[in-house]
Design an enzyme around this catalytic site. Structure first.
Site, PDB file in Angstrom:
ATOM      1  N   ASP A  45     -13.718  -4.793  -1.827  1.00 48.33           N
ATOM      2  CA  ASP A  45     -13.592  -4.417  -0.414  1.00 48.33           C
ATOM      3  C   ASP A  45     -14.949  -4.556   0.275  1.00 48.33           C
ATOM      4  O   ASP A  45     -15.667  -3.570   0.456  1.00 48.33           O
ATOM      5  CB  ASP A  45     -13.105  -2.968  -0.284  1.00 48.33           C
TER       6      ASP A  45
ATOM      7  N   ASP B 110       0.863  -1.181   0.000  1.00 47.18           N
ATOM      8  CA  ASP B 110       0.000   0.000   0.000  1.00 47.18           C
ATOM      9  C   ASP B 110       0.901   1.232   0.000  1.00 47.18           C
ATOM     10  O   ASP B 110       1.665   1.456   0.943  1.00 47.18           O
ATOM     11  CB  ASP B 110      -0.902   0.022   1.230  1.00 47.18           C
TER      12      ASP B 110
END
Length: 586
Positions: free
Chosen positions: A436, A257
């Site tokens: 997600d 990330d």
């Protein structure tokens, strides 16, 4: 002029191939016009995406006839993926398009009854031709590196394709090696006279793949001549595959990330749907980064963005540690203008210079309007990523919006979504859907219109059922779409892989959400990557055994070396899970 030339017809990531050739000490010339093809002493033709698009590009650029002439000349030719398929007479992928017709046969789509398609990941090749001096695989010696262009029996290479050439006896003089996927056996290496082609991608197959490229670059045709003089055995298919099951490997993927910290530097951190700022100052080695080995003087300070490392350095470390794939998720920088985010594009370029496994990039893959009012399509954004070194793009929030549009349109594709346009141009294997979801508990399936699961993990009020609600904007905004609707819609639109996260598990180190992953795996025929929740090696064993997913991904535990990648792969191998053995030297 002579030299080594690359025939690039304009689709996919060829930067990694050029970087691989440069890594081996060679320079690549580019074919810019038809006459350049016949100037070459050696020619490499890589390709990704659709067969029809590749052939159309060859014809439109007037490359097809010079390419045929070059191959007939006897000078060394190497084709990769679609570069191999284009030599055949045609493909089921584009039934109305004729191939170059150099090799008899038609490229066929894989059967999806017993496996996920695309065939995406690491698989073995089985040599069908042996030399006189090594009539069985146990006696393969150093000279066979030359005979077989560096290809090794029982070594896994990286494949990514939905179509292949089924092996049959008519192709035995053309076939150096086959690969088995599910119950199907297909031609994975073509070799005859001056022609050498691989269905897999050597430039994405680690050091094992680089050795193949080196063998082609160094032989000057000697390997071809020697092979034709000495090879006299066509091996039995049953001898090399036992006609039982394939040797397809499970993938272990490292995820980074990436976001900008308070000093303006791109750093690896945690996803921005969570708290990425440190609450306390830390000074232990787990939070230090070093330019040489991943650890240094950097100390995370309370209130600042948590810094777990430099993206390029960490990616190289993961490659060296045996990661089968690396994913970059840019969680802030592409919010407004992806094409002007030069630092992230530079990270891709620099990473692809030394990391020879597949790279995926996510963040901002959508139609955008720059601050100056200029429109950029998702296809244009994806193309810039591919040219910068990415092999796949990951689409998150835009997949939810596309699914809503698909459902509103009566489950019909319009052809204008990011998923559809990118898949059409670059192939379904280039499009990953990042999901997600979060759990929503209900007492009974009748309490919701969404696809429900009976769960062994009861809700806060004892609920025994749940559904998974999809979110956008890094989990900050929920939509009235469930995971089942999303993954099926995205598969219909042309996506080639699902990256399945779970907000409830991310960062908990409590293990993957097996119930969610198992349900999604049963719902689609494309590969699934399990994500969120890994905390130890046994969690990887569990998710592969219990769900059948093709890959599992982790982030923080790898960054902080709480669970090293080498340890995960060692435990998986010890528990009987097929994985790729790390190859650390060229």
């Amino acid at each position: 002029m002579g030299g080594l030339y690359l025939l690039d017809y304009g689709a996919g990531n060829v930067r990694s191939l050029v970087n691989a050739v440069n890594q081996l000490g060679y320079e690549m010339n580019w074919v810019n016009e038809p006459s350049d093809i016949l100037k070459a002493d050696k020619l490499i033709f890589p390709g990704v995406g659709a067969f029809g698009s590749a052939i159309e590009a060859l014809n439109t650029k007037h490359y097809a006839d010079p390419l045929r002439e070059y191959i007939r000349s006897g000078k060394p030719f190497m084709g990769i993926c679609v570069g191999l398929q284009s030599l055949f007479e045609g493909s089921e992928e584009s039934p109305d398009v004729s191939g170059l017709g150099i090799i008899p046969g038609v490229v066929r789509r894989f059967d999806t009854m017993d496996k996920a398609v695309p065939h995406m990941g690491w698989n073995e090749v089985f040599l069908l031709k042996n030399s006189l001096q090594s009539k069985n695989e146990e006696n393969l010696d150093k000279n066979d590196d030359v005979l077989h262009y560096g290809i090794k029996q029982r070594t896994a290479y990286y494949f990514v394709h939905s179509y292949a050439v089924p092996y049959n006896s008519q192709l035995k003089e053309w076939t150096l090696a086959i690969t088995q996927y599910g119950t199907e056996k297909f031609v994975s290496v073509v070799q005859k006279d001056n022609i050498f082609c691989t269905q897999f991608h050597p430039e994405k197959s680690g050091y094992s793949g680089l050795r193949i490229l080196r063998a082609f670059l160094e032989t000057n045709g000697a390997a071809v001549q020697l092979t034709q003089k000495t090879i006299n055995i066509i091996r039995s298919l049953d001898d090399v595959t036992n006609n039982k099951k394939d040797r397809f490997r499970k993938r272990v993927i490292a995820c980074l990330d990436v976001r900008t910290n308070d000093e303006g530097d791109l750093v690896v951190t945690k996803g921005d749907q969570y708290d990425v700022r440190d609450r306390t100052t830390t000074a232990n080695d787990n939070n230090h980064i070093n330019n040489n080995n991943g650890l240094s003087n950097i100390v995370n300070v309370a209130g600042q963005v948590r810094n777990l490392g430099k993206p390029v350095d960490l990616a190289k470390r993961y490659f060296d540690e045996g990661a089968d794939e690396i994913t970059f998720l840019n969680i802030t920088s592409f919010r407004n203008s992806p094409l002007t985010d030069l630092p992230m594009l530079e990270i891709l370029r620099r990473t692809s210079e030394t990391v020879f496994v597949p790279l995926t990039i996510g963040g901002g893959i959508r139609d955008i309007i720059d601050p100056d009012g200029k429109f950029h399509s998702a296809l244009e954004v994806a193309g810039e990523y591919f040219r910068s070194g990415a092999d796949k793009v990951s689409i998150g929030s835009d997949a939810v919006y596309a699914t809503e549009k698909y459902l509103k349109n009566g489950k019909k594709c319009n052809g204008d979504t990011a998923i559809e346009t990118i898949a059409h141009a670059y192939g379904s294997q280039a499009v990953v859907i990042s999901v997600d979801p979060k759990r929503v508990y209900v007492k009974s399936p009748t309490d919701t219109n969404h696809h429900c699961l009976e769960t062994s993990i009861p809700g806060p009020n004892g609920e025994s059922y749940c559904w998974y609600q999809c979110t956008v904007k890094g989990g900050r905004e929920a939509h009235d779409i469930d995971v089942y609707q999303l993954v099926n819609a995205c598969e219909a639109m042309g996506a080639g892989e699902i990256l399945l996260n779970c907000i409830n598990r991310d960062g908990t180190s409590s293990g993957f959400d097996i119930e969610l992953i198992r349900d999604v795996k049963k719902s689609v025929r494309i590969p699934v990557i399990a994500s969120s929740g890994a905390g130890n090696e046994e969690h990887f064993v569990e998710v592969f055994r219990e769900t059948g997913v093709e890959a599992a991904l982790a982030a923080g535990i790898f960054h902080r070396r709480e669970v090293p990648i080498e340890s995960v792969k060692r435990v998986l191998k010890g528990r009987g899970v097929l994985i790729r053995d790390s190859d650390t030297v060229l």
